[in-house]
Design an enzyme around this catalytic site. Structure first.
Site, PDB file in Angstrom:
ATOM      1  N   CYS A  14       0.807  -1.223   0.000  1.00  0.00           N
ATOM      2  CA  CYS A  14       0.000   0.000   0.000  1.00  0.00           C
ATOM      3  C   CYS A  14       0.841   1.275   0.000  1.00  0.00           C
ATOM      4  CB  CYS A  14      -0.949  -0.006   1.197  1.00  0.00           C
ATOM      5  SG  CYS A  14      -2.096  -1.397   1.140  1.00  0.00           S
ATOM      6  N   LYS A  23      -8.592   0.218  10.248  1.00  0.00           N
ATOM      7  CA  LYS A  23      -8.600  -0.793   9.185  1.00  0.00           C
ATOM      8  C   LYS A  23      -7.683  -1.934   9.624  1.00  0.00           C
ATOM      9  CE  LYS A  23      -7.513  -1.699   4.398  1.00  0.00           C
ATOM     10  NZ  LYS A  23      -7.178  -1.157   3.083  1.00  0.00           N
ATOM     11  N   ARG A  65      -8.951  -8.646  -3.150  1.00  0.00           N
ATOM     12  CA  ARG A  65      -7.617  -8.697  -3.751  1.00  0.00           C
ATOM     13  C   ARG A  65      -7.630  -9.465  -5.063  1.00  0.00           C
ATOM     14  NH1 ARG A  65      -4.251  -9.232   1.964  1.00  0.00           N
ATOM     15  NH2 ARG A  65      -5.089  -7.274   2.797  1.00  0.00           N
ATOM     16  N   GLU A  67      -6.400   5.300  16.741  1.00  0.00           N
ATOM     17  CA  GLU A  67      -6.302   5.619  15.303  1.00  0.00           C
ATOM     18  C   GLU A  67      -7.405   6.594  14.885  1.00  0.00           C
ATOM     19  OE1 GLU A  67      -4.279   5.120  12.940  1.00  0.00           O
ATOM     20  OE2 GLU A  67      -3.103   3.310  13.249  1.00  0.00           O
ATOM     21  N   LYS A  99     -13.348  -0.974   9.496  1.00  0.00           N
ATOM     22  CA  LYS A  99     -13.330  -1.948   8.398  1.00  0.00           C
ATOM     23  C   LYS A  99     -12.558  -3.176   8.815  1.00  0.00           C
ATOM     24  CE  LYS A  99     -11.500  -2.472   3.824  1.00  0.00           C
ATOM     25  NZ  LYS A  99     -10.460  -2.062   2.960  1.00  0.00           N
TER      26      LYS A  99
HETATM   27  C1  PBG Z   1      -6.965  -1.016  -0.578  1.00  0.00           C
HETATM   28  C2  PBG Z   1      -8.224  -1.549  -0.073  1.00  0.00           C
HETATM   29  C3  PBG Z   1      -8.551  -2.872   0.285  1.00  0.00           C
HETATM   30  C4  PBG Z   1      -9.922  -2.868   0.537  1.00  0.00           C
HETATM   31  C5  PBG Z   1     -10.367  -1.567   0.388  1.00  0.00           C
HETATM   32  N1  PBG Z   1      -9.309  -0.770   0.037  1.00  0.00           N
HETATM   33  C6  PBG Z   1      -7.754  -4.101   0.287  1.00  0.00           C
HETATM   34  C7  PBG Z   1      -6.654  -4.300   1.218  1.00  0.00           C
HETATM   35  O1  PBG Z   1      -6.370  -3.492   2.100  1.00  0.00           O
HETATM   36  O2  PBG Z   1      -5.978  -5.317   1.031  1.00  0.00           O
HETATM   37  C8  PBG Z   1     -10.750  -4.067   0.892  1.00  0.00           C
HETATM   38  C9  PBG Z   1     -12.179  -3.986   0.507  1.00  0.00           C
HETATM   39  C10 PBG Z   1     -12.899  -5.281   0.503  1.00  0.00           C
HETATM   40  O3  PBG Z   1     -12.384  -6.353   0.893  1.00  0.00           O
HETATM   41  O4  PBG Z   1     -14.075  -5.258   0.101  1.00  0.00           O
HETATM   42  N2  PBG Z   1      -5.954  -0.845   0.308  1.00  0.00           N
END
Ligand code: PBG
Length: 327
Positions: free
Chosen positions: A129, A194, A204, A232, A247
């Site tokens: 990321c 997150k 992914r 956070e 999330k």
């Molecule tokens: C990007 C991102 C991810 C998701 C949202 N933005 C994937 C990750 O962090 O690997 C996941 C969304 C989903 O699983 O529906 N960083």
């Protein structure tokens, strides 16, 4: 028997049940995540997310209109670029996939509210990321690129940006960059809590963004931690986040509540790809009632305290809300 307290009294009639309902929701709080891919005339189903598609820009309008008709007025764009490199250069290119999509959507569906996911993982050849230094993600260097990405999305037509990378200080860096370009009124919805979750697996596949080596545990949160999630979220608020997010959603309802009670901003919850895939798989096997299950999941997120619900079931939920199944 002399029972005066009878909770069942308030459950005896459907009108009454609805009158005393504690959780109310409507489609204006739904956000639909959507995958966009380079190319033409593409609408390809994501194998691990039946019913969800990758759209080329010339075909995205079909979905956007369907959403608008259902009463879903916000979308979150994810891009799958034609070319990936070490620096994720297509994340912040003016002719990048989401930049082109924002420009077209803004013109063709001006009432739709457009949100950009800001992250490098779909755009880097290594799938992490951020920008690497050896095998480490270099936090402070990544901030520059995230800020550039956010600015390029807003210049293209995004109404809001949503950083999902989990670098320290990204909200402040993005705020400063947006303000520097005169975008003082563009809100930031931060993916604050997150987690390093296995629930992102199908995403992914959809975004071709699995890390080529290692995992995301040096930047996404440890799933065991609750106080840290609050830390956070509050840090992001201090840095200028307008909305904070939890999330995934379903397995993290405790944190939706915790953050809702402590952070003075709206809270969003993202029901992620793995939650969607599980519902679809079990429904296809005939083991659960799909509609009732995704409705119940949504209600539980709102009951936990979310103001905004990001979900691949957005259109279907909007239909259920209109029909009065929930809401
Ligand atoms: C990007 C991102 C991810 C998701 C949202 N933005 C994937 C990750 O962090 O690997 C996941 C969304 C989903 O699983 O529906 N960083």
């Amino acid at each position: 028997m002399n029972q005066t307290k009878r909770p069942r009294r308030l459950r005896g009639n459907p009108v009454l049940r609805k009158m005393v309902r504690e959780t109310r929701m409507d489609p204006s709080s739904l956000i639909y995540p959507m995958f966009l891919i380079e190319g033409e005339n593409i609408k390809e189903e994501i194998p691990s997310m039946p019913g969800q598609y990758r759209y080329s820009i010339d075909r995205m309008g079909e979905k956007l209109e369907e959403l608008a008709d259902a009463g879903v007025s916000s979308v979150l764009f994810f891009g799958i670029p034609g070319h990936k490199d070490e620096m994720g250069s297509m994340a912040y290119a003016q002719d990048g996939i989401v930049q082109k999509a924002f420009a077209k959507a803004k013109k063709e569906v001006p009432d739709l509210y457009l949100i950009g996911d800001v992250c490098m993982c779909e755009y880097t050849s290594h799938g992490h990321c951020g920008i690497l230094c050896g095998t480490n993600v270099d936090n402070d260097k990544t901030l520059e690129y995230l800020a550039k990405t956010a600015v390029s999305q807003v210049q293209a037509g995004a109404d809001m940006v949503a950083p999902s990378d989990m670098m320290d200080g990204r909200v402040a860096a993005i705020r400063q960059a947006l303000d520097g370009q005169g975008f003082l009124h563009t809100p930031i919805m931060s993916y604050s809590a997150k987690f390093a979750s296995a629930f992102y697996g199908p995403f992914r596949d959809a975004a071709e963004s699995a890390p080529a080596f290692g995992d995301r545990k040096t930047y996404q949160m440890d799933v065991h931690n609750r106080r840290e999630a609050l830390k956070e979220a509050l840090l992001d608020v201090e840095e200028g986040a307008d909305i904070v997010m939890v999330k995934p959603a379903m397995a993290y309802a405790d944190l939706i509540r915790e953050i809702r009670d402590s952070a003075p901003v709206p809270v969003a919850a993202y029901s992620v790809s793995g939650e969607y895939a599980m519902v679809k798989a079990a429904a296809q096997a005939g083991w659960i009632e799909e509609e009732q299950i995704f409705c119940e999941m949504a209600v539980s997120a709102y009951r936990a305290g979310t103001d905004i619900y990001i979900t691949y079931f957005a259109k279907e939920l909007a239909d259920c809300m209109r029909r009065g199944m929930i809401g």
